[in-house]
Write an enzyme that holds these catalytic residues in place. Structure first.
Site, PDB file in Angstrom:
ATOM      1  N   GLU A 328      37.502  38.105  41.461  1.00 56.71           N
ATOM      2  CA  GLU A 328      38.451  37.251  40.724  1.00 56.71           C
ATOM      3  C   GLU A 328      38.276  35.785  41.130  1.00 56.71           C
ATOM      4  OE1 GLU A 328      39.436  38.825  38.360  1.00 56.71           O
ATOM      5  OE2 GLU A 328      39.362  40.876  39.105  1.00 56.71           O
ATOM      6  N   TYR A 413      29.417  44.015  32.782  1.00 63.98           N
ATOM      7  CA  TYR A 413      29.536  43.830  34.235  1.00 63.98           C
ATOM      8  C   TYR A 413      28.197  44.090  34.946  1.00 63.98           C
ATOM      9  CZ  TYR A 413      34.664  43.720  33.933  1.00 63.98           C
ATOM     10  OH  TYR A 413      35.968  43.377  33.661  1.00 63.98           O
TER      11      TYR A 413
HETATM   12  N1  BES Z   1      38.933  39.801  33.619  1.00 66.49           N
HETATM   13  C1  BES Z   1      38.859  41.100  34.153  1.00 66.49           C
HETATM   14  C2  BES Z   1      39.947  42.007  33.683  1.00 66.49           C
HETATM   15  C3  BES Z   1      39.996  42.223  32.186  1.00 66.49           C
HETATM   16  C4  BES Z   1      38.848  42.348  31.440  1.00 66.49           C
HETATM   17  C5  BES Z   1      41.208  42.307  31.564  1.00 66.49           C
HETATM   18  C6  BES Z   1      38.928  42.521  30.064  1.00 66.49           C
HETATM   19  C7  BES Z   1      41.282  42.494  30.203  1.00 66.49           C
HETATM   20  C8  BES Z   1      40.141  42.595  29.442  1.00 66.49           C
HETATM   21  C9  BES Z   1      38.860  41.090  35.683  1.00 66.49           C
HETATM   22  O1  BES Z   1      38.201  40.000  36.232  1.00 66.49           O
HETATM   23  C10 BES Z   1      38.104  42.307  36.132  1.00 66.49           C
HETATM   24  O2  BES Z   1      36.956  42.412  35.842  1.00 66.49           O
HETATM   25  N2  BES Z   1      38.781  43.203  36.827  1.00 66.49           N
HETATM   26  C11 BES Z   1      38.183  44.428  37.336  1.00 66.49           C
HETATM   27  C12 BES Z   1      37.877  44.309  38.792  1.00 66.49           C
HETATM   28  C13 BES Z   1      36.495  43.989  39.147  1.00 66.49           C
HETATM   29  C14 BES Z   1      36.302  44.058  40.645  1.00 66.49           C
HETATM   30  C15 BES Z   1      35.428  44.735  38.426  1.00 66.49           C
HETATM   31  C16 BES Z   1      39.191  45.534  37.221  1.00 66.49           C
HETATM   32  O3  BES Z   1      40.346  45.256  36.907  1.00 66.49           O
HETATM   33  O4  BES Z   1      38.833  46.683  37.443  1.00 66.49           O
HETATM   34 ZN    ZN Z   2      36.164  40.042  35.928  1.00 65.88          ZN
END
Ligand code: BES
Ligand code: ZN
Length: 638
Positions: A328, A413
């Protein structure tokens, strides 16, 4: 992530020539592919920023826990494009009740403005079209959010750690800001904001803005975000929150009951911040604080600027899951500073962030841990590729007609990060680091398309790359084709090879669980061990593992999640009470989705899942409910 989408529109991927059109800008003369998806408007917004742009919003909102509503007004400052003085302002809304709309020019008084709400679309909500007098530059919308607003979760006291006070939080990404603010809800439009938030007196409000940790509780809070951000980064939380400093620029907000544990777990945050600055240049947002939410938060983390929202399930007690904080934090460069202009460009946010995360972990915790995390992630990606339809394996995915969330898989990702890793390996770390640093500076505070990145990449890395040029890195294949290119570098971890050896010895019956050499294992090694075990695994074998290692009692949410998945697959009933407890107490979608999906695979499991879901559903966030209703074929109207 690991999110499989069930309903899919198959279409052929459009190969795009690099076209030099940046959102927020008029296409330069001679720009290619004017009709291609990469230069057209955002399919997930009704708005018309090419005619009128919202530059600033001033929020005045009263938080009513009784009505589960935000009530008040949003005053937008708008800018007309040349020749568009007469254009109406089209905004995005979802389940907002619009009371009245006014507009004004300069310092003149507000006058009533006619408006029309369009028919509601299940994904996009309703357009709000406002007729404006020519030259009007301020528009005030008086409105109330709906009680089931997709972005908002209204928690009762029992759903919090302290059990005494209610709690509210928002989750605007990807397209839910429109369920609590009438806006041009597209990441192509950036705006600043100010807000006055009124709450019950004993609660504290926080936003993705300047928060003064010393602010006394008064029931009225003022916020200012002076840097232009996309709408999906506007965020609000209200609850019984206290602050603990971590470093000079960093701190954590949490409910009093968990604040001390949170501060301990996240004590390396300042180090992470400094490490990232060393790689990619100064942190541009002032403070970096974390907010630990109640466990129903549907995500692991959300990069709301200046104030990351995080799930409490990463507080493992040993910092083993803090790469989420690194992730984050990394968004402060990739995502918040340089932003995807449409949800098809989401990999520009998450792939870059994932790559940067690995670099932060390497800098702060060493190459061994970074490698283990990269391997674990690659394994998940390879698993996903076995079943994901080809059209969804493309980084620059077509999401027209779908919820942008269907694009949230390991593709943006892990495949995104793997692509950057390939570039790093091909051009060398020093050159690639300088390139990325330059990229963040060049596009700072802009929203860009995939093609903008490709153009920049060609100009600043590939064309000057000499021997290690394009031939080594198939850029188009990475971005516009399914799967992983053949020449992609493979992450590897020597530590994991040892874990596999141990796993084999146990599987073959050469060693009982109690004799495995696990004393020094970190979370990552345990995770790898569990994933190395075969399915099916007899119940007695599950029981032996549990007796030796107490997986069913694990305080690490990732390990417990992995173990519970195995328990369902192998019908290891001793873990079922724990499974129920987990599903009833955690709302993180990444955990819930695979567990329920695994449950519904057998009739007995489906019945178990249904009975748990019936109890758990009222405590889940609307975003998680939408996903889970589908998995469990739950009829909302029952
Ligand atoms: N921005 C994302 C969360 C998100 C993505 C919310 C798409 C809504 C729509 C956040 O940065 C994220 O990727 N969170 C991941 C954690 C990460 C360590 C892979 C999660 O929530 O699992
Ligand atoms: Zn993210």
């Amino acid at each position: 992530m690991n999110q499989l989408t069930s309903i899919l529109l198959l279409f052929s991927a459009t190969l795009l020539a690099a076209c030099n059109v940046r959102s927020n800008q008029t296409p330069p003369a001679g720009a290619k592919s004017p009709g291609s998806p990469d230069s057209s408007k955002d399919p997930h917004s009704y708005s018309n920023p090419e005619q009128i742009k919202v530059r600033h919003v001033e929020l005045e909102l009263q938080v009513s826990f009784e009505k589960k509503a935000l009530e008040g007004s949003a005053t937008l400052t708008v800018e007309h494009a040349a020749g568009s003085d007469d254009a109406p302002l089209v905004l995005d809304t979802q389940n907002l009740s619009i009371d009245r709309v006014e507009s004004a020019q300069g310092s003149r008084d507000f006058q009533s403005s006619p408006f029309k709400l369009g028919p509601p679309d299940k994904i996009l909500g309703s357009s709000l079209t406002i007729s404006l007098p020519a030259k009007a530059d301020r528009v005030r919308i008086h409105y109330t959010s709906g009680p089931t607003a997709a972005a908002l979760q209204w928690l009762t006291p029992v759903q919090t750690a302290g059990k005494k006070h209610p709690f509210l939080f928002s989750q605007s990404e990807a397209i839910y800001a429109r369920s609590w603010i009438p806006l041009q809800d597209t990441p192509a439009v950036r705006l600043t904001y100010t807000a006055t938030i009124r709450t019950p007196r004993d609660l504290r409000a926080l936003m993705s803005a300047e928060n003064d940790p010393q602010t006394p509780r008064s029931g009225e809070y003022h916020f200012k975000m002076t840097q232009p951000i996309p709408s999906y980064l506007i965020a609000l939380a209200v609850g019984d929150l206290v602050f603990k400093p971590l470093g000079q620029r960093t701190g954590v907000y949490a409910e009093p009951a968990i604040a001390a544990n949170a501060a301990k777990e996240f004590e390396d945050t300042e180090k992470m911040l400094t490490a990232t600055e060393k790689l990619y240049g100064p942190y541009r947002w002032g403070r970096y604080d974390l907010l630990v939410l109640p466990p129903s938060f549907p995500y692991g983390g959300m990069e709301n600027p200046r104030l990351t929202f995080a799930t409490p399930t990463i507080i493992a007690g040993d910092k083993s899951l803090v790469s989420l904080v690194a992730h984050e934090l990394a968004h402060s460069w990739s995502g918040n500073l340089v932003t995807n202009a449409t949800w098809s460009d989401f990999w520009l946010n998450e792939g870059f962030t994932n790559y940067v995360t690995q670099r932060i972990i390497e800098a702060v915790y060493g190459a061994e841990r970074a490698a283990m995390e990269e391997v674990l992630e690659r394994q998940e990606l390879m698993e996903l590729l076995k079943t994901l339809p080809e059209a969804d394996q493309i980084l620059h995915i077509n999401l027209t007609g779908r919820n942008p969330e269907e694009g949230v898989t390991d593709i943006p990702y892990a495949k995104g990060a793997a692509f950057l890793r390939h570039l790093e390996k091909a051009f060398g770390r020093a050159r690639f680091d300088a390139f990325l640093h330059g990229y963040f500076d060049h596009f700072a505070f802009q929203s860009i398309r995939t093609s903008d990145f490709v153009t920049y990449l060609n100009q600043h890395l590939i064309s000057s790359g000499g021997e290690a040029g394009q031939s080594n890195v198939p850029v188009d294949e990475w971005i516009y084709k399914p799967g992983i290119p053949a020449g992609a570098p493979q992450p590897s971890s020597p530590v994991f090879s040892k874990v596999e050896q141990q796993a084999r010895q146990w599987i073959n019956g050469q060693l009982p669980a109690s004799r495995l050499q696990t004393a020094t294992w970190s979370y990552h090694e345990w995770q790898h061990f569990l994933r190395s075990l075969p399915t099916p695994l007899p119940k007695e074998r599950m029981a032996q593992l549990d007796a030796a290692f107490h997986f069913s009692q694990s305080g690490n949410s990732e390990i417990l999640h992995q173990w519970l998945l195995m328990a369902i697959r192998n019908d290891y009933a001793l873990a079922y009470p724990k499974l129920e407890e987990f599903l009833l107490s955690v709302g993180r979608r990444k955990f819930l989705k695979p567990l329920y999906a695994e449950l519904v695979k057998t009739e007995a499991g489906r019945l178990r899942g249904m009975s748990i879901y019936r109890k758990a559903r009222p405590g889940y966030h609307p975003i998680a409910i939408t996903t889970l209703d589908e998995i469990l074929t739950w009829d909302q109207n029952r």
